[in-house]
Scaffold this motif. Structure first.
Motif, short mmCIF file in Angstrom:
data_model
loop_
_atom_site.label_atom_id
_atom_site.label_comp_id
_atom_site.label_asym_id
_atom_site.label_seq_id
_atom_site.Cartn_x
_atom_site.Cartn_y
_atom_site.Cartn_z
N GLN A 355 0.87 -1.08 0.15
CA GLN A 355 0.13 -0.14 0.17
C GLN A 355 1.02 0.92 -0.22
O GLN A 355 1.75 1.68 0.86
N ARG A 356 0.44 2.17 -0.75
CA ARG A 356 1.64 3.18 -0.82
C ARG A 356 1.72 4.31 0.71
O ARG A 356 -0.02 4.50 0.72
N GLY A 357 2.62 4.47 0.87
CA GLY A 357 2.85 4.92 1.99
C GLY A 357 2.74 4.38 3.30
O GLY A 357 2.91 4.73 4.48
N ALA A 358 2.74 3.59 3.44
CA ALA A 358 2.87 1.79 4.21
C ALA A 358 4.35 2.02 5.06
O ALA A 358 5.26 2.00 4.12
N GLY A 359 4.07 2.33 6.03
CA GLY A 359 5.34 3.04 6.70
C GLY A 359 6.28 1.43 7.50
O GLY A 359 6.41 0.47 7.14
N ALA A 360 6.60 1.87 9.23
CA ALA A 360 7.28 0.73 9.74
C ALA A 360 6.99 -1.06 9.95
O ALA A 360 7.37 -1.64 9.96
N ASP A 361 5.52 -0.69 9.17
CA ASP A 361 4.32 -2.25 9.00
C ASP A 361 5.21 -2.84 8.37
O ASP A 361 5.28 -4.38 8.57
N LEU A 362 5.53 -2.48 7.31
CA LEU A 362 6.20 -2.93 5.79
C LEU A 362 7.60 -3.59 6.05
O LEU A 362 8.33 -3.77 5.03
N ASP A 363 8.54 -2.59 7.59
CA ASP A 363 10.26 -2.80 7.48
C ASP A 363 10.70 -3.95 7.19
O ASP A 363 11.46 -4.24 6.51
N HIS A 364 10.19 -5.23 7.91
CA HIS A 364 10.26 -6.55 7.58
C HIS A 364 10.45 -6.84 6.60
O HIS A 364 11.18 -7.54 6.54
N VAL A 365 9.93 -6.72 6.20
CA VAL A 365 8.32 -7.29 4.73
C VAL A 365 9.79 -6.83 4.18
O VAL A 365 10.47 -7.41 2.38
N ARG A 366 9.99 -5.47 3.76
CA ARG A 366 10.99 -5.06 2.71
C ARG A 366 12.26 -5.02 2.83
O ARG A 366 12.86 -5.32 1.67
N LEU A 367 13.03 -5.29 3.86
CA LEU A 367 14.13 -6.25 4.69
C LEU A 367 14.52 -7.92 3.78
O LEU A 367 15.02 -8.32 2.57
N LEU A 368 12.95 -8.60 3.83
CA LEU A 368 13.16 -10.25 3.60
C LEU A 368 13.22 -9.96 2.23
O LEU A 368 13.40 -10.65 1.25
N ALA A 369 12.24 -9.05 1.32
CA ALA A 369 12.01 -8.59 -0.46
C ALA A 369 13.47 -8.76 -0.72
O ALA A 369 13.91 -9.12 -2.11
N GLU A 370 14.56 -7.63 -0.01
CA GLU A 370 16.00 -7.36 -0.30
C GLU A 370 16.27 -8.67 0.11
O GLU A 370 17.26 -8.72 -1.54
N GLN A 371 16.37 -8.94 1.02
CA GLN A 371 16.93 -10.50 0.92
C GLN A 371 17.01 -11.33 -0.14
O GLN A 371 18.19 -12.12 -0.25
N ARG A 372 15.49 -11.66 -0.32
CA ARG A 372 15.46 -13.02 -1.28
C ARG A 372 15.52 -12.15 -3.30
O ARG A 372 14.85 -13.35 -4.13
N GLY A 373 15.41 -10.54 -2.94
CA GLY A 373 16.14 -10.08 -4.71
C GLY A 373 14.43 -10.13 -5.03
O GLY A 373 14.23 -10.48 -5.84
N VAL A 374 13.26 -9.64 -4.18
CA VAL A 374 11.95 -9.44 -4.73
C VAL A 374 11.53 -8.59 -5.04
O VAL A 374 11.41 -7.93 -3.62
N PRO A 375 11.41 -7.75 -5.97
CA PRO A 375 10.65 -6.68 -5.99
C PRO A 375 9.31 -6.22 -5.27
O PRO A 375 8.54 -7.13 -5.46
N VAL A 376 8.66 -5.03 -4.73
CA VAL A 376 7.70 -4.73 -4.23
C VAL A 376 7.66 -3.44 -4.80
O VAL A 376 7.45 -2.45 -4.80
N GLU A 377 6.30 -3.31 -4.82
CA GLU A 377 5.47 -2.32 -5.94
C GLU A 377 4.66 -1.75 -4.69
O GLU A 377 3.77 -2.89 -4.36
N GLU A 378 4.18 -0.94 -5.30
CA GLU A 378 3.15 0.00 -4.44
C GLU A 378 2.49 0.63 -5.52
O GLU A 378 2.07 0.67 -6.14
N ALA A 379 0.89 0.42 -4.88
CA ALA A 379 0.02 0.33 -5.24
C ALA A 379 -1.15 1.67 -4.35
O ALA A 379 -1.34 1.68 -3.04
N ASP A 380 -1.99 1.67 -5.23
CA ASP A 380 -3.46 2.94 -3.87
C ASP A 380 -4.18 2.08 -3.85
O ASP A 380 -4.84 2.98 -3.31
N ASP A 381 -4.80 1.18 -4.33
CA ASP A 381 -6.43 0.62 -3.58
C ASP A 381 -5.74 -0.26 -3.47
O ASP A 381 -7.03 -1.58 -3.89
N LEU A 382 -5.24 -0.43 -2.62
CA LEU A 382 -4.95 -2.63 -2.22
C LEU A 382 -5.52 -1.86 -0.82
O LEU A 382 -5.58 -0.82 -0.23
#
Length: 445
Positions: A355-382
């Motif tokens: 979700q666009r603008g999602a904050g610290a709730d997704l810090d661990h998700v972004r880190l895991l995605a980075e470690q596994r080479g997975v893209p994170v796409e922001e969306a407005d209507d999620l």
């Protein structure tokens, strides 16, 4: 190297399946008693009794990609093996600690609201039965709230439910023999699209004495009527695996280990004791009970006056996302922070929608995605904070809601969709030869 291969052996005539597709009546009187810590799990013995067998001595783990392929090709059911336990690095552990500190009061408030709702609407002395393992930390916290706020000492057990196989009927029989089924309240951590909610309802249909409604901490999928909140926020117990769940694995149901009259099983990872934060998680949240008590009671009062009829909005959103991203299989779409974390820890992720603008709730998700080479796409209507998409190159044999494959090799459309999704740059080349498709699959691997 652990290779997982199909065990199919042609016979004439074919013999009946060793394990029925779903466990069903008649039930029996199981000889077992609940397993308790410290012999099984790092939880104190009074916190939870596990209606399981101890499979700690059995090697059940398989590498993620091999396990995924075996499951989705139809060679194995997901409950017949275990994923290799993710071992977080210091950066990830720091994120967990920060997330816990930031959300402890919010979690405590939701624990209070859902526990008060259960006490008011389901039973004044409920028997808490958590769905192992995501539900177990929540069940322990609900038990602690009942003791803190009302001086109640509620029984709490953990039971296995397996998608496509139903609930552990041996454990269900044990509960019926030791407690009034009308007092049993099933507990889970959160809802995604509602697959386990439907599984429990189907599994309990033959046993009308049990109420199939699940009580959850968070219901972003809007598929239950007993919850603490419907916000999709980070529950830190979703960040880790066994090290935040009493060092217990996912549950296991395999024909050579579990007979028709046996409890399902699980492993106790004693060797991970140095990384265990199970008690730290519980104590940190419990320490905030007093300060949120008034707000939690107010929340419970508002919930009592609210129409909480499940709308299944989450399931509808998953279907839309599945179509929009060309996946065409809801079972490869895992909505919510908790389910997205599971995709990154256990499955073969394709991409993460945030979700666009999602904050610290997704810090661990972004880190895991980075470690596994997975893209994170922001969306407005999620409608969720985030959604995890399992790699669609497995679409042809993707695990369905019944735990079995939903596609076949003879389905050219499914095969083509899988190949196109596996290599988005080549989606226009729909007339490629079988050889080229094979080369792309190998390259993707």
């Amino acid at each position: 190297v652990l290779a997982v291969v199909p065990s199919y052996r042609p016979q004439t005539p074919p013999t009946p399946r060793t394990v029925p597709e779903r466990q069903a009546p008649p039930m029996h009187q199981p000889p077992y008693e609940p397993l308790r810590g410290p012999d099984f799990s790092s939880y104190a013995p009074e916190e939870v009794g596990w209606l399981l067998q101890d499979f700690s001595h059995v090697t059940l783990e398989a590498p993620t990609e091999e396990r995924e392929e075996a499951i989705q090709s139809g060679g194995a059911h997901y409950a017949e093996s275990l994923p290799v336990e993710y071992q977080p690095d210091e950066r990830y552990q720091a994120l967990f600690r920060a997330a816990l500190d930031a959300s402890a009061a919010r979690i405590a408030r939701a624990v209070g609201a859902v526990t008060e709702t259960v006490l008011a609407e389901r039973s004044p002395r409920p028997v808490l039965v958590s769905l192992a393992r995501a539900g177990t930390p929540v069940g322990v916290l609900m038990r602690r709230w009942a003791r803190h706020a009302h001086g109640l000492d509620l029984p709490h057990y953990a039971i296995s439910i397996v998608r496509g196989r139903g609930i552990d009927t041996a454990a269900l029989r044990w509960l019926a023999d030791h407690h009034d089924p009308a007092d049993v309240v099933f507990v889970d951590g959160w809802t995604g699209k509602g697959a386990i909610t439907r599984e429990l309802s189907d599994a309990l249909a033959p046993y009308p004495d049990f109420d199939p409604r699940i009580a959850v901490l968070a219901d972003p999928g809007r598929c239950v009527d007993t919850y603490g909140t419907r916000d999709d926020f980070l529950v830190p117990s979703a960040c880790l695996n066994s090290t935040v769940s009493g060092l217990i694995s996912r549950t296991v149901l395999r024909a050579d280990l579990v007979g028709p009259n046996d409890f399902h099983g699980a492993k106790y990872y004693r060797e991970l004791a140095g990384s265990d934060v199970s008690e730290h998680f519980l104590d940190t949240v419990s320490a905030r009970f007093a300060e949120v008590a008034e707000a939690a009671l107010a929340d419970a009062g508002r919930l009592a006056a609210t129409d909480r009829t499940p709308t299944w909005e989450g399931w509808a959103a998953v279907e839309r996302i599945s179509q929009e991203y060309g996946i065409h299989d809801v079972n490869l779409v895992k909505p919510g922070v908790g389910e997205t974390t599971r995709v990154l820890l256990r499955r073969v992720p394709w991409k993460i929608l945030a979700q666009r603008g999602a904050g610290a709730d997704l810090d661990h998700v972004r880190l895991l995605a980075e470690q596994r080479g997975v893209p994170v796409e922001e969306a407005d209507d999620l409608p969720y904070t985030c959604v995890g998409l399992i790699h669609p190159r497995y679409t042809r044999g993707a695990t369905g809601a019944d735990g079995k494959t939903v596609g076949t090799a003879s389905d050219p459309a499914a095969g083509e969709a899988s190949d196109q999704a596996a290599d988005p740059a080549n989606t226009a080349n729909t007339a490629g030869s079988a050889a080229s498709r094979h080369e792309r699959t190998v390259a993707a691997r």
